[in-house]
Scaffold this active site. Structure first.
Site, PDB file in Angstrom:
ATOM      1  N   ASP A  69     -56.181  25.422  47.603  1.00  0.00           N
ATOM      2  CA  ASP A  69     -56.014  24.459  46.511  1.00  0.00           C
ATOM      3  C   ASP A  69     -54.867  23.519  46.880  1.00  0.00           C
ATOM      4  OD1 ASP A  69     -54.258  26.569  46.292  1.00  0.00           O
ATOM      5  OD2 ASP A  69     -54.766  27.083  44.235  1.00  0.00           O
ATOM      6  N   GLU A 128     -54.687  23.794  39.015  1.00  0.00           N
ATOM      7  CA  GLU A 128     -53.804  24.005  37.848  1.00  0.00           C
ATOM      8  C   GLU A 128     -54.410  23.403  36.581  1.00  0.00           C
ATOM      9  OE1 GLU A 128     -51.301  25.876  37.963  1.00  0.00           O
ATOM     10  OE2 GLU A 128     -50.577  25.901  40.024  1.00  0.00           O
TER      11      GLU A 128
END
Ligand SMILES: [Zn+2]
Ligand SMILES: [Zn+2]
Length: 375
Positions: A69, A128
């Protein structure tokens, strides 16, 4: 050739929020340019602010996936490092810069030393929030190169460098967002009998919501309800006619999530009746749980031990969320914790992972992926 520590520091300077990782994407694409001279094994697709990179194998029987990520967080950095964030109010406070550098390291290794199988390295945006994994999985770009296995890691501040912690089965919780709107009747603070006080109703509602985990969930199972935001009222002598509550629910199983949300529905209806107000409840599913493939995870733990590449322990479960769970729902694999030995936790403004973990992770994962490629 730049070192991966240097690359990590360059990424650390430019943290960007979900689906705005344009500079990060450009940095990844720039780096890939330097690799493309190495024999034309690399194919690249972008997906929104993400990047998918395929490294062609010599005799592929399957595609092995590895995901990093790439997004940062809205946190003002307080590390004082020379390579601290240059984006005011944003920081790589969850280690996704480390994840990205490690993925570039793995990728580079297989460009230089091709394995039999194809490798797909996924640079995924918006972990997130609002969540990049789910829409990426549904994209045409991903479908074209869909992997047969998929792996990922997350940095773990509490473990020393050289250690790995992982767990077969459920490791991260699933989440839901909860929103409740209460509508009553405003009035003078001195004349409560002429009004219908929504601060009072909220107080009762919150107390009742907190009884759900205590009294409806098996103590051997786990669940959390947290109300993170309550908005109500104007000033001291006005009775509030409205209240708005938002919170998060975490569980490990669908069954527990259903049970908890069922109880929340009943409690909200009960408050509506007992306080003679209108209550609206909205429940929005967040991330699914991270469920590591049991057999693959156990095999990985044994393999790391037998190769002497790291000290491996079984981690606990966390109520935290990770959108890598969406990949694992469709593709067998696992996510593990990588020790980075730093006193501050994830999402802390002083998080400063030990960068020697980068080389360690690259070594473990390149050897492991190579080994899986031979199977
Ligand atoms: Zn995070
Ligand atoms: Zn993270």
């Amino acid at each position: 050739m730049q070192s991966f520590v240097e690359l990590r520091q360059r990424l650390h300077r430019i943290p960007e929020p979900g689906f705005q990782e344009w500079k990060t994407q450009a940095l990844i694409l720039d780096y890939l340019q330097t690799l493309s001279a190495s024999g034309g094994r690399v194919e690249v697709q972008t997906w929104r602010t993400g990047v998918l990179v395929k490294v062609k194998g010599t005799n592929p029987a399957k595609v092995i996936g590895y995901r990093a990520d790439i997004d940062g967080l809205p946190i003002e950095e307080e590390t004082g490092l020379s390579y601290r964030s240059t984006h005011p109010g944003f920081m790589h406070a969850c280690g996704h810069d480390m994840h990205t550098a490690i993925a570039l390291g793995i990728l580079t290794h297989f460009v230089k030393h091709p394995m039999a199988d194809d490798l797909l390295v996924i640079f995924q945006p918006a972990e997130e929030g609002p969540g990049g994994a789910k829409p990426m999985l549904a994209s045409e770009e991903f479908a074209k190169w869909r992997p047969d296995l998929i792996f990922a890691l997350h940095i773990a501040p509490e473990y020393p460098v050289g250690t790995i912690a992982v767990r077969p089965g459920a490791m991260f919780a699933q989440s839901s967002v909860l929103r409740i709107e209460l509508q009553g009747l405003g009035g003078h603070g001195a004349m409560p009998h002429q009004a219908n006080d929504m601060i009072m109703a909220s107080a009762h509602l919150i107390m009742q919501l907190h009884s759900v985990v205590a009294r409806n969930v098996d103590p051997q199972d786990a669940a959390v309800i947290s109300i993170g935001k309550l908005e109500s009222g104007v000033r001291s002598n006005i009775i509030a006619d409205k209240a708005s509550l938002t919170g998060t629910i975490r569980t490990f199983s669908d069954a527990t999530m259903e049970k908890v949300t069922g109880r929340i529905r009943s409690i909200v209806q009960g408050v509506e009746t007992s306080f003679d107000c209108q209550a609206q409840l909205e429940l929005r599913p967040g991330y699914c749980s991270v469920h590591n493939d049991e057999a693959l995870t156990e095999e990985f733990m044994e393999w790391v031990k037998s190769e002497g590449l790291a000290s491996v322990s079984e981690s606990g479960r966390t109520m935290g969320g990770e959108d890598f769970g969406f990949f694992l729902r469709e593709i067998p694999g696992f996510l593990f914790w990588l020790g980075v030995d730093t006193p501050y936790g994830l999402h802390h403004a002083k998080l400063n992972p030990n960068e020697s973990a980068i080389e360690h992770a690259i070594t473990v994962m390149t050897k492991y992926i190579e080994w899986k490629s031979g199977q």
